[in-house]
Design an enzyme around this catalytic site. Structure first.
Site, PDB file in Angstrom:
ATOM      1  N   LYS A 141       0.832  -1.204   0.000  1.00  0.00           N
ATOM      2  CA  LYS A 141       0.000   0.000   0.000  1.00  0.00           C
ATOM      3  C   LYS A 141       0.867   1.255   0.000  1.00  0.00           C
ATOM      4  O   LYS A 141       0.661   2.171  -0.808  1.00  0.00           O
ATOM      5  CB  LYS A 141      -0.931  -0.018   1.211  1.00  0.00           C
ATOM      6  CG  LYS A 141      -1.938   1.131   1.232  1.00  0.00           C
ATOM      7  CD  LYS A 141      -2.874   1.027   2.434  1.00  0.00           C
ATOM      8  CE  LYS A 141      -3.756  -0.189   2.368  1.00  0.00           C
ATOM      9  NZ  LYS A 141      -4.739  -0.231   3.472  1.00  0.00           N
ATOM     10  N   GLU A 175       9.854  -5.973   4.026  1.00  0.00           N
ATOM     11  CA  GLU A 175      10.032  -7.266   3.361  1.00  0.00           C
ATOM     12  C   GLU A 175       9.743  -7.161   1.868  1.00  0.00           C
ATOM     13  O   GLU A 175      10.482  -7.678   1.030  1.00  0.00           O
ATOM     14  CB  GLU A 175       9.111  -8.327   3.990  1.00  0.00           C
ATOM     15  CG  GLU A 175       9.402  -8.636   5.444  1.00  0.00           C
ATOM     16  CD  GLU A 175       8.583  -7.814   6.408  1.00  0.00           C
ATOM     17  OE1 GLU A 175       8.426  -8.237   7.567  1.00  0.00           O
ATOM     18  OE2 GLU A 175       8.095  -6.720   6.004  1.00  0.00           O
ATOM     19  N   GLY A 229      -5.312  -5.479   4.910  1.00  0.00           N
ATOM     20  CA  GLY A 229      -4.592  -6.428   4.069  1.00  0.00           C
ATOM     21  C   GLY A 229      -5.172  -7.824   4.098  1.00  0.00           C
ATOM     22  O   GLY A 229      -5.274  -8.495   3.067  1.00  0.00           O
ATOM     23  N   ARG A 230      -5.585  -8.292   5.268  1.00  0.00           N
ATOM     24  CA  ARG A 230      -6.095  -9.663   5.391  1.00  0.00           C
ATOM     25  C   ARG A 230      -7.505  -9.817   4.818  1.00  0.00           C
ATOM     26  O   ARG A 230      -8.033 -10.919   4.784  1.00  0.00           O
ATOM     27  CB  ARG A 230      -6.056 -10.090   6.859  1.00  0.00           C
ATOM     28  CG  ARG A 230      -6.799  -9.184   7.815  1.00  0.00           C
ATOM     29  CD  ARG A 230      -6.450  -9.528   9.264  1.00  0.00           C
ATOM     30  NE  ARG A 230      -7.058  -8.643  10.246  1.00  0.00           N
ATOM     31  CZ  ARG A 230      -6.554  -7.484  10.644  1.00  0.00           C
ATOM     32  NH1 ARG A 230      -5.427  -7.043  10.108  1.00  0.00           N
ATOM     33  NH2 ARG A 230      -7.161  -6.745  11.563  1.00  0.00           N
ATOM     34  N   GLU A 261      -4.983 -12.162  13.607  1.00  0.00           N
ATOM     35  CA  GLU A 261      -4.599 -10.757  13.517  1.00  0.00           C
ATOM     36  C   GLU A 261      -5.795  -9.866  13.797  1.00  0.00           C
ATOM     37  O   GLU A 261      -5.641  -8.751  14.330  1.00  0.00           O
ATOM     38  CB  GLU A 261      -4.005 -10.447  12.136  1.00  0.00           C
ATOM     39  CG  GLU A 261      -3.271  -9.115  12.079  1.00  0.00           C
ATOM     40  CD  GLU A 261      -2.454  -8.947  10.817  1.00  0.00           C
ATOM     41  OE1 GLU A 261      -1.228  -9.169  10.873  1.00  0.00           O
ATOM     42  OE2 GLU A 261      -3.048  -8.616   9.767  1.00  0.00           O
ATOM     43  N   HIS A 320      -3.040 -38.652  10.255  1.00  0.00           N
ATOM     44  CA  HIS A 320      -1.824 -39.398  10.583  1.00  0.00           C
ATOM     45  C   HIS A 320      -0.791 -38.501  11.260  1.00  0.00           C
ATOM     46  O   HIS A 320       0.383 -38.865  11.331  1.00  0.00           O
ATOM     47  CB  HIS A 320      -1.255 -40.021   9.311  1.00  0.00           C
ATOM     48  CG  HIS A 320      -2.189 -41.010   8.689  1.00  0.00           C
ATOM     49  ND1 HIS A 320      -2.194 -42.343   9.025  1.00  0.00           N
ATOM     50  CD2 HIS A 320      -3.183 -40.841   7.774  1.00  0.00           C
ATOM     51  CE1 HIS A 320      -3.138 -42.970   8.341  1.00  0.00           C
ATOM     52  NE2 HIS A 320      -3.750 -42.075   7.560  1.00  0.00           N
ATOM     53  N   LYS A 346       8.706  -5.081  14.529  1.00  0.00           N
ATOM     54  CA  LYS A 346       9.273  -4.447  13.330  1.00  0.00           C
ATOM     55  C   LYS A 346      10.152  -3.261  13.700  1.00  0.00           C
ATOM     56  O   LYS A 346      11.228  -3.080  13.125  1.00  0.00           O
ATOM     57  CB  LYS A 346       8.145  -3.998  12.398  1.00  0.00           C
ATOM     58  CG  LYS A 346       7.400  -5.122  11.725  1.00  0.00           C
ATOM     59  CD  LYS A 346       6.611  -4.656  10.514  1.00  0.00           C
ATOM     60  CE  LYS A 346       5.562  -3.643  10.846  1.00  0.00           C
ATOM     61  NZ  LYS A 346       4.719  -3.293   9.683  1.00  0.00           N
TER      62      LYS A 346
END
Length: 558
Positions: free
Chosen positions: A222, A228, A285-286, A371, A402, A522
């Site tokens: 954005k 990152e 964002g999510r 979040e 399993h 961060k």
């Protein structure tokens, strides 16, 4: 308004829990032979329009069986009363009206506008945002068509064959999950890869074996300053320019597009702002992969399929907005989750899709739920007085059977589970699908009813093994069943969990749409980065553990 835990509705649920806590699902089913048919909800499907005018497949709905939960009709009535006390209906209406319900950032919360139909009106600060949403969707469709047709060419004139999405958080989890889920609908002659981690291994693997001349990067940030994402984007630019000859100022623009709102930073990077796709601060964002953040997905599956996915979202939006809580699928999932979180003391939720295409779905829901509702203060800044968001985890069946089902069946922790299955496989292969779904149905039955000591003994099991092979049951599950995994169905599934999270956040009176918990780490990392590059003996100002770790790292890197 008093905390929800101090209301008569909450106290009524506490009393009801004491009455119900020791009842077994065996007894609840025995007392109500129609329970398995009665405690269900179905959200009907629809036939979404296609911009090409071609006729799409009819889309079936979503069926929820919630009968294998440790609840009664009275439980549902009391939970619905709690929702009304919390003002859930008003909160839903406020979201759809575009009110600024993200109180800590003073923002509207309008992921529902991303799939609103043309002609809808949703105002933010006096402006209808729906036309802008559709303008971006048209721009995305034009771009996707050009890439898919081979008319978007790179520096050498070669068409794009590889698309690499660079993002982090929702800018990665959403598109990558949806691409994996809808891979069966994607262009198999194109390669799609996703980079998120700042770990250089992630980028190295993503571009390994690709031809720079045929590779396009979609950079999603954005602000276009995310550490990152921009670190990976710069590495992508270096990789591209090193792999091509006769490069000039226009080279980067032919191999990079941006999903951002910061035109100045996009241009400074070397991307033509005509190839910048906008999204808005009223989308977290999510909650954003059905916006321009899903550009790489649209290239993969095409604009028509993307539109079908948006129609699936929209069908659940309307169901959530208009349906009474007693028959409202996301609301009931949210209320049942609160029943286990706050009364039974369950701390986790396992999401178990019996479809390999949904392998990334639990990871996607981890961010969506944890979040959003991983909060310990309410909207007014006061400490919460109840347990909030669960730990969300899971993996596809039958692999999980399993790995961790032993603990779910026979461990000491209560783990509510959502099972997700489909009537038809995307690819029918012998009896594979019947075997898969037999396992889903068997697991929910075994978790609910278990196997008594008497039944084990009747099988002639050695006496010393009987305690080990007795299953207590009474483990709660929801079963979500759809006809087939399609773009429409995926949109429905994601919207169901979005609105489930909303429901729980409203009742807990927390802000489900900020994420301050990601900030401290961060900011500390930004302090530490230059310290890692100093002399081994240089002074440090952290705690003794962090100081020792940094010194050890510097010494071994020297």
């Amino acid at each position: 308004m008093p905390p929800i835990t101090q209301t008569p509705e909450w106290h009524a649920l506490e009393a009801h829990f004491e009455e119900l806590r020791d009842q077994h699902l065996r007894d609840l089913f025995a007392a109500d032979p129609e329970r398995g048919q009665r405690l269900t909800i179905e959200v009907a499907g629809s036939v979404p329009e296609r911009r090409t005018g071609s006729v799409p497949e009819r889309q079936t709905g979503i069926y929820l069986d919630y009968s294998k939960n440790r609840i009664t009709d009275e439980t549902v009535e009391l939970l619905v009363a709690l929702a009304h006390r919390a003002g859930l209906r008003d909160r839903i209406d406020a979201m759809f009206r575009g009110e600024k319900i993200n109180v800590t950032e003073n923002r509207a919360v309008l992921h529902v506008a991303l799939r609103a139909p043309e002609g809808a009106v949703i105002d933010v600060d006096g402006e209808n945002v729906v036309p802008a949403v559709h303008a971006v969707l048209l721009k995305m469709a034009d771009f996707a068509d050009r890439v898919r047709a081979g008319s978007w060419t790179g520096h050498t004139g070669a068409p794009v064959r590889n698309v690499v999405n660079i993002g982090i958080g929702g800018s990665d989890l959403g598109p990558s999950m949806a691409y994996e889920a809808l891979r069966d609908f994607s262009r198999r002659d194109l390669t799609f890869r996703f980079v998120s981690n700042i770990d250089g291994n992630d980028f190295w693997e993503a571009v390994h074996g690709l031809d720079p001349a045929e590779t396009l990067f979609v950079v999603s940030s954005k602000t276009f300053t995310t550490l990152e994402t921009l670190t990976n984007a710069r590495s992508a630019r270096e990789w591209l320019l090193a792999g091509l000859t006769d490069v000039d100022e226009s080279t980067v623009a032919k191999h990079f597009v941006a999903v951002s709102t910061n035109a100045a930073e996009v241009a400074k990077f070397g991307i033509d702002t005509e190839n910048m796709f906008e999204f808005w601060d009223w989308v977290g964002g999510r909650y954003s992969y059905d916006s321009a953040i899903g550009l790489s997905l649209m290239v993969a599956i095409g604009p028509d399929r993307f539109g079908e996915m948006l129609a699936g979202f929209r069908s659940i939006d309307e169901h959530f907005r208009t349906t009474a809580f007693e028959e409202n699928l996301p609301v009931l999932l949210g209320l049942i989750g609160i029943w286990y979180d706050d009364f039974f003391g369950a701390e986790t939720l396992a999401v178990l899709p019996y479809n390999q295409y949904l392998a990334r779905f639990p990871a996607y829901l981890q961010q969506l739920d944890m979040e959003s509702n991983g909060k310990s203060v309410d909207r007014d800044g006061h400490p919460v007085t109840m347990s909030t968001g669960p730990i969300v985890w899971g993996q596809p069946g039958t692999n999980g059977q399993h790995a961790f089902y032993q603990l779910v069946h026979l461990g000491t922790k209560l783990i509510p589970c959502d099972f997700i299955g489909f009537v038809h496989a995307n690819h029918e292969l012998g009896d594979h699908h019947d075997l898969l779904m037999a396992n889903l149905f068997a697991q929910t039955e075994a978790l609910a009813f278990g196997k008594t000591r008497e039944a084990v003994e009747a099988e002639g099991v050695p006496a010393f093994q009987v305690p080990h092979r007795t299953f207590p049951g009474n483990r709660p599950t929801n079963t979500i069943l759809a006809e087939r995994l399609t773009p429409f169905t995926l949109g429905q599934l994601v919207a169901i969990y979005e609105h489930k999270v909303f429901t729980q956040g409203a009742i807990w009176n927390i802000d489900s749409f900020d994420q301050w918990g990601v900030e401290l780490g961060k900011s500390l990392a930004n302090r530490i980065v230059p310290q890692l590059q100093l002399e081994v003996s240089s002074a440090l100002d952290h705690d003794s553990s962090t100081n020792a770790l940094i010194r050890r790292y510097r010494r071994l890197r020297a």
